[in-house]
Design an enzyme around this catalytic site. Structure first.
Site, mmCIF file in Angstrom:
data_model
loop_
_atom_site.group_PDB
_atom_site.id
_atom_site.type_symbol
_atom_site.label_atom_id
_atom_site.label_comp_id
_atom_site.label_asym_id
_atom_site.label_seq_id
_atom_site.Cartn_x
_atom_site.Cartn_y
_atom_site.Cartn_z
ATOM 1 C CG ASP A 132 -1.836 1.090 1.390
ATOM 2 O OD1 ASP A 132 -1.679 2.098 0.668
ATOM 3 O OD2 ASP A 132 -2.747 0.976 2.226
ATOM 4 C CB ILE A 133 1.385 3.926 -2.487
ATOM 5 C CG1 ILE A 133 2.580 4.801 -2.867
ATOM 6 C CG2 ILE A 133 0.088 4.707 -2.508
ATOM 7 C CD1 ILE A 133 2.546 5.288 -4.302
ATOM 8 C CG ASN A 172 -10.431 12.592 -10.521
ATOM 9 O OD1 ASN A 172 -10.512 13.791 -10.236
ATOM 10 N ND2 ASN A 172 -10.990 11.652 -9.779
ATOM 11 N N GLY A 175 -9.802 4.001 -5.859
ATOM 12 C CA GLY A 175 -8.468 3.429 -6.041
ATOM 13 C C GLY A 175 -7.422 4.073 -5.146
ATOM 14 C CB VAL A 176 -3.830 4.677 -5.745
ATOM 15 C CG1 VAL A 176 -3.735 5.647 -6.885
ATOM 16 C CG2 VAL A 176 -2.631 4.772 -4.839
ATOM 17 C CG ASP A 177 -7.604 10.440 -6.017
ATOM 18 O OD1 ASP A 177 -6.987 11.085 -5.168
ATOM 19 O OD2 ASP A 177 -8.393 10.953 -6.828
ATOM 20 C CB SER A 182 -2.951 5.051 -16.579
ATOM 21 O OG SER A 182 -3.165 6.443 -16.656
ATOM 22 N N GLY A 184 -5.304 1.076 -13.339
ATOM 23 C CA GLY A 184 -6.511 0.645 -12.642
ATOM 24 C C GLY A 184 -7.740 1.000 -13.451
ATOM 25 C CE1 TYR A 202 -9.638 7.812 -14.982
ATOM 26 C CE2 TYR A 202 -7.496 8.861 -15.025
ATOM 27 C CZ TYR A 202 -8.848 8.921 -14.758
ATOM 28 O OH TYR A 202 -9.401 10.083 -14.278
HETATM 29 P P1 ADP Z 1 -6.067 5.055 -12.440
HETATM 30 O O1 ADP Z 1 -7.402 5.743 -12.414
HETATM 31 O O2 ADP Z 1 -4.903 5.996 -12.780
HETATM 32 O O3 ADP Z 1 -6.072 3.819 -13.283
HETATM 33 P P2 ADP Z 1 -6.360 3.532 -9.934
HETATM 34 O O4 ADP Z 1 -6.271 4.078 -8.568
HETATM 35 O O5 ADP Z 1 -7.678 3.026 -10.415
HETATM 36 O O6 ADP Z 1 -5.769 4.688 -10.913
HETATM 37 O O7 ADP Z 1 -5.317 2.365 -10.102
HETATM 38 C C1 ADP Z 1 -3.920 2.535 -10.279
HETATM 39 C C2 ADP Z 1 -3.191 1.367 -9.649
HETATM 40 O O8 ADP Z 1 -3.092 1.586 -8.241
HETATM 41 C C3 ADP Z 1 -3.904 0.014 -9.806
HETATM 42 O O9 ADP Z 1 -2.915 -0.958 -10.157
HETATM 43 C C4 ADP Z 1 -4.471 -0.247 -8.410
HETATM 44 O O10 ADP Z 1 -4.542 -1.621 -8.107
HETATM 45 C C5 ADP Z 1 -3.418 0.397 -7.550
HETATM 46 N N1 ADP Z 1 -3.792 0.772 -6.163
HETATM 47 C C6 ADP Z 1 -5.011 0.979 -5.620
HETATM 48 N N2 ADP Z 1 -4.895 1.322 -4.318
HETATM 49 C C7 ADP Z 1 -3.564 1.329 -4.036
HETATM 50 C C8 ADP Z 1 -2.784 1.595 -2.869
HETATM 51 N N3 ADP Z 1 -3.356 1.921 -1.704
HETATM 52 N N4 ADP Z 1 -1.421 1.502 -2.959
HETATM 53 C C9 ADP Z 1 -0.819 1.188 -4.121
HETATM 54 N N5 ADP Z 1 -1.492 0.929 -5.262
HETATM 55 C C10 ADP Z 1 -2.842 1.003 -5.223
#
Ligand code: ADP
Length: 176
Positions: A9-10, A23, A31-33, A121, A123, A125
């Protein structure tokens, strides 16, 4: 500039800056946001709202990056970048490369030594993780070749799933 691949987890990384796959609205998402906003706390959203009310009235363009403090995160900074959305026809790899290059440029300006990227991108996207890895490593390597010593030393790619880790490792080992 060293590249490392980390599974996890970042939001928990102890680096100087974490990159958010945001976005254009900067007002939060899934997601990560969503994870970064939850971990950083409500001040992060306030800082993003402030950017939208001042310098980024039309939102953050695809391929651009902007920094805010990290608030509740261990990281001092969050660098927000907007990846191209393949589902919206944004298939140009140069836009994705720009996310990595612009984030590095902002990081360097802040004196950041260690930086963590998610798979921007890959996830919602809709980009293929292999292509994201190729574009990302290429952008980081080109950036490192142009930048002076003493800037960003460590670039981590922090990936949520073992499958994505395996893809990134194989691309890195193949010399991309
Ligand atoms: P995007 O809209 O740019 O595609 P997402 O957040 O949907 O962004 O996904 C980008 C990547 O981040 C995906 O591989 C997803 O599995 C991953 N991800 C989601 N949550 C976390 C997190 N807490 N830490 C690291 N990576 C994450």
């Amino acid at each position: 500039m060293r590249i490392e691949i980390v599974e996890g987890d970042i939001t928990g990384r102890t680096v100087d800056a974490v990159v958010n796959a945001a976005n254009s609205s900067l007002l939060g998402g899934g997601g990560v946001d969503g994870a970064i906003h939850r971990a950083a706390g409500p001040e992060l959203l306030e800082a993003c709202r402030e950017l939208r009310a001042t310098t980024l009235r039309d939102g953050l363009p695809v391929g651009a990056a902007v920094a805010t403090p990290g608030y509740g995160l261990q990281a001092q900074w969050v660098i927000h970048t907007v990846g191209p959305n393949r589902h919206a026809g944004q298939t140009n790899p140069a836009l994705l490369a720009s996310c990595f290059t612009e984030s590095l440029r902002i990081a360097e300006g802040l004196g950041v030594r260690s930086l963590a990227f998610p798979a921007v991108s890959a996830g919602v996207y809709g980009w293929d993780a292999r292509q994201v890895a190729q574009v990302a490593f290429d952008a980081v390597r080109s950036y490192a070749a142009r930048s002076p010593e003493g800037g960003v030393e460590l670039v981590e790619f922090v990936l949520f799933s073992p499958e994505t880790v395996a893809v990134f490792r194989s691309v890195l080992e193949s010399g991309f």
